[in-house]
Design an enzyme around this catalytic site. Structure first.
Site, PDB file in Angstrom:
ATOM      1  N   GLY A  51       0.752  -1.268   0.388  1.00 47.17           N
ATOM      2  CA  GLY A  51      -0.096   0.018   0.331  1.00 47.17           C
ATOM      3  C   GLY A  51       1.112   1.004  -0.041  1.00 47.17           C
ATOM      4  N   THR A  52       0.762   2.456  -0.276  1.00 53.06           N
ATOM      5  CA  THR A  52       1.360   2.985  -0.203  1.00 53.06           C
ATOM      6  C   THR A  52       0.480   5.168  -0.232  1.00 53.06           C
ATOM      7  OG1 THR A  52       0.076   4.000  -2.720  1.00 53.06           O
ATOM      8  CG2 THR A  52       2.454   2.285  -2.968  1.00 53.06           C
ATOM      9  N   THR A  53       0.514   5.188  -0.423  1.00 53.52           N
ATOM     10  CA  THR A  53      -0.294   6.662   0.295  1.00 53.52           C
ATOM     11  C   THR A  53      -0.678   7.417   0.964  1.00 53.52           C
ATOM     12  OG1 THR A  53       1.720   7.661  -1.396  1.00 53.52           O
ATOM     13  CG2 THR A  53       0.079   9.679   0.158  1.00 53.52           C
TER      14      THR A  53
END
Length: 279
Positions: A51-53
């Site tokens: 998962g990123t931001t």
């Protein structure tokens, strides 16, 4: 011979013995193999969806926590509609960045930890206490983090004692810092922070705060390939949550869509976004 709990309907003695108000301590004493930190470490670096931001911003009366929907695996998009923001309890939430599978598992364990404490003690943990418990969980995952399976969440909630929204960020070792005003974590965090820095002001309304986080995620997606911006064609929009003295609330799909479309339409006129505080 011990009685079969399935046939008798009785709980094992461990569940009936008074003990710690920490669910992790209970699990560590009776089923230590179930704790993520006690699992056998994989050999080498493992490729797994990440998962990123995640972004958060406070406003008078509460805090907004939001996340994009993209998960990546190396240079590929592993999932376009992953959920990265979850309620921890009635007055707090966690946004996950890092190895998706481990992060979701950690959130579920954290939810159980807070529920267990409330049932045993008859009261809820303070927001500070919740932040500390999450720090302990992240620290227990350090072995996995050293193998490339890191979990770096953002924790936000409404402090009923101080009567305001608060944000806590973490590093892979469990180190905890309280952020003031706004914060971001994940691969696109440097771009999201830059966006929030120019748009944030202390007197934001709730509506302005929710618009600000979507603006920040849009800017992060503009410069970071691992961050997904609003997808108007697939109807995939950022998850936006608001926590106030009334508790946790996730914006509906229609509400998120309206904000995303407004931000996207404004970018047709100003591709780089607003250059001053939101009006």
């Amino acid at each position: 011979m011990e009685p079969n709990t399935r046939s008798t309907g009785r709980l094992p003695a461990a569940f009936l013995t008074p003990g710690s108000s920490s669910f992790m301590d209970f699990l560590g004493a009776h089923s230590p193999e179930m704790l993520p930190g006690n699992r056998k470490l994989p050999e080498g670096v493992v490729e797994a969806p990440h998962g990123t931001t995640i972004v958060a911003v406070t406003f008078p009366g509460g805090v907004v926590l939001a996340g994009d929907r993209r998960a990546t695996m190396g240079n590929m998009i592993a999932q376009r509609d992953i959920e990265k923001v979850f309620p921890a309890d009635e007055y707090s939430a966690v946004g996950i960045a890092g190895t998706a599978g481990l992060a979701v598992e950690m959130v579920k364990l954290f939810q159980l930890e807070l529920e267990h404490f409330e049932k045993v003690e008859g009261t809820t943990l303070s927001l500070e206490g919740k932040a500390n418990r999450l720090s302990t969980m992240i620290r227990s995952n350090l072995g996995m983090a050293m193998q490339g399976l890191a979990v770096v969440p953002l924790f936000a909630g409404y402090d009923e004692v101080k009567e305001k929204g608060r944000i806590f960020s973490y590093d892979v070792t469990g180190g905890r810092s309280e952020e003031h005003g706004f914060a971001a974590t994940g691969s696109g965090s440097i771009f999201a922070k830059g966006s929030m820095k120019k748009l944030y002001r202390p007197d934001l309304t709730e509506e302005q705060a929710t618009t600000l986080v979507v603006q920040a995620l849009y800017d992060a997606a503009d410069d970071d390939s691992a961050t997904g911006g609003p997808d108007l064609y697939r109807h995939i929009y950022p998850i936006v949550t608001v926590i106030t003295d009334e508790g946790f609330r996730r914006l509906s799909d229609d509400e998120s869509q309206e904000i995303a479309r407004t931000v996207t339409n404004r970018r047709l006129e100003q591709p780089d976004g607003p250059r001053a505080a939101l009006l």
